[in-house]
Design a protein around this motif. Structure first.
Motif, mmCIF file in Angstrom:
data_model
loop_
_atom_site.group_PDB
_atom_site.id
_atom_site.type_symbol
_atom_site.label_atom_id
_atom_site.label_comp_id
_atom_site.label_asym_id
_atom_site.label_seq_id
_atom_site.Cartn_x
_atom_site.Cartn_y
_atom_site.Cartn_z
ATOM 1 N N ALA A 218 35.202 47.351 59.694
ATOM 2 C CA ALA A 218 34.249 47.891 58.721
ATOM 3 C C ALA A 218 34.771 49.140 58.025
ATOM 4 C CB ALA A 218 32.936 48.195 59.432
ATOM 5 N N VAL A 219 35.498 49.989 58.747
ATOM 6 C CA VAL A 219 35.955 51.229 58.109
ATOM 7 C C VAL A 219 36.916 50.912 56.968
ATOM 8 C CG1 VAL A 219 37.277 53.358 58.484
ATOM 9 C CG2 VAL A 219 35.573 52.634 60.164
ATOM 10 N N ALA A 220 37.863 50.015 57.230
ATOM 11 C CA ALA A 220 38.808 49.630 56.170
ATOM 12 C C ALA A 220 38.060 48.970 55.014
ATOM 13 C CB ALA A 220 39.869 48.694 56.728
ATOM 14 N N ALA A 221 37.155 48.060 55.345
ATOM 15 C CA ALA A 221 36.441 47.321 54.293
ATOM 16 C C ALA A 221 35.619 48.261 53.433
ATOM 17 C CB ALA A 221 35.540 46.269 54.930
ATOM 18 N N LYS A 222 34.866 49.148 54.085
ATOM 19 C CA LYS A 222 33.976 50.027 53.321
ATOM 20 C C LYS A 222 34.762 50.990 52.448
ATOM 21 C CE LYS A 222 30.252 49.673 56.619
ATOM 22 N NZ LYS A 222 29.399 50.341 57.592
ATOM 23 N N ASN A 223 35.903 51.442 52.958
ATOM 24 C CA ASN A 223 36.705 52.361 52.155
ATOM 25 C C ASN A 223 37.395 51.673 50.994
ATOM 26 O OD1 ASN A 223 36.976 55.322 53.004
ATOM 27 N ND2 ASN A 223 36.729 54.189 54.919
ATOM 28 N N LEU A 224 37.894 50.459 51.238
ATOM 29 C CA LEU A 224 38.589 49.763 50.155
ATOM 30 C C LEU A 224 37.611 49.281 49.086
ATOM 31 C CD1 LEU A 224 41.163 47.709 52.249
ATOM 32 C CD2 LEU A 224 41.703 49.536 50.628
#
Ligand code: URA
Length: 303
Positions: A218-224
């Motif tokens: 989720a962290v990667a997805a939300k940031n990208l």
């Protein structure tokens, strides 16, 4: 150049650029330098009044797309102008060379507080500079910090298995993280840390020009994606992804045409280690990626 602008102009310009990006307009060139109005005899005003504006001209309009699925990655007002500024790697069309230039530009980074907390070394990103497939995780852990390479610990072993299950090898893909320095105690990277670091990741993606980016967790997805949604909503669909500041196709200067990547979201390997029952779901995500890349799908999933 952005540093020279009056804060009000800077804000207005960032707002305008964001507006154009939302319309799918990415590339501007400057005609002349500035259109500046000279403020004559106005007390308290500098000689050149801050009505100076860029005259952005449309060079390319993105073809109409499914707006809901088209993603303009997050950019704060401050880093929007920074992202759009010409970059030193624009001088080369060789992705390996471009990555070296970006790494040199990053230097011994002290741009956010992570540099003085638990970092031993910067974990930039590894493997194939011409990868069709790129994985983006959250941030280095202790093992990665020690070795200077992303995903080399237990989660890395599982990521390797995921890559193998796809019929690929680690050498064929590119692996990076949202932040390049280990957060203390492996905590989630904070917003300012992600915002400071992500322009470099965007430049890496723009240099590599992958067909597919897989956001791990989720962290990667939300940031990208600049979307705040649960994994259940983020997974199982494609996003058109074009990093802020990426230049449009220019076949005369680059033989690898690229109009952005497709982005898919799957579970972070560390989460799969904690809840292996979700490996079947992750395998579905990877099969979606394999179909997109034209990779034959084997029967065996992720182990
Ligand atoms: N977890 C991540 O998100 N990245 C790494 O590099 C290692 C573990």
């Amino acid at each position: 150049m952005p540093g020279m602008l009056d804060p009000q102009v800077r804000r207005a310009l960032a707002e305008r650029v964001r507006f154009y990006r939302e319309l799918g307009i990415y590339d501007f060139y400057r005609r002349g330098v500035y259109v500046a109005e000279v403020a004559e005899g106005v007390p308290g005003e500098s000689a050149v009044r801050s009505t100076a504006t860029f005259q952005p001209e449309l060079r390319e309009e993105m073809p109409a797309r499914n707006a809901a699925a088209f993603v303009v990655p997050a950019a704060t007002e401050d880093n929007m102008l920074e992202m759009l500024a010409p970059k030193p790697e624009y001088g080369t069309t060789d992705p390996a060379e471009a990555l070296k230039i970006i790494r040199a530009d990053l230097g011994d980074c002290t741009r956010c507080k992570l540099h003085k907390q638990s970092r031993k070394q910067i974990v930039f990103g590894v493997r194939n500079p011409r990868a069709e497939l790129m994985f983006v995780g959250e941030g280095p852990g202790a093992d990665e910090d020690e070795k200077g390479e992303p995903f080399v610990g237990r989660a890395g072993q599982l990521l390797n298995n995921m890559i193998k299950a796809m019929g690929l090898q680690r050498e064929q893909v590119y692996i990076a993280n949202i932040v390049k320095c280990r957060p203390p105690g492996n905590r989630t990277p904070e917003r300012d840390e992600c915002e400071t670091c992500s322009p470099f990741l965007m430049r890496q993606i723009a240099a590599i020009k992958p067909k597919v980016v897989v956001a791990l967790g989720a962290v990667a997805a939300k940031n990208l994606l600049a979307i705040n949604a649960p994994m259940s909503e983020l997974r199982g669909r494609w996003y058109d992804f074009r990093p802020a500041g990426a230049r449009s196709n220019d076949p005369s200067s680059d033989d690898r045409s690229w109009n952005g990547a497709r982005l898919a979201v799957t579970y972070h390997p560390a989460f799969l280690l904690r809840d292996p029952r979700q490996k079947g779901e992750a395998w579905k995500d990877l099969q979606m990626v394999m179909r997109e890349l034209g990779i034959p799908i084997p029967q065996k999933g992720v182990e």
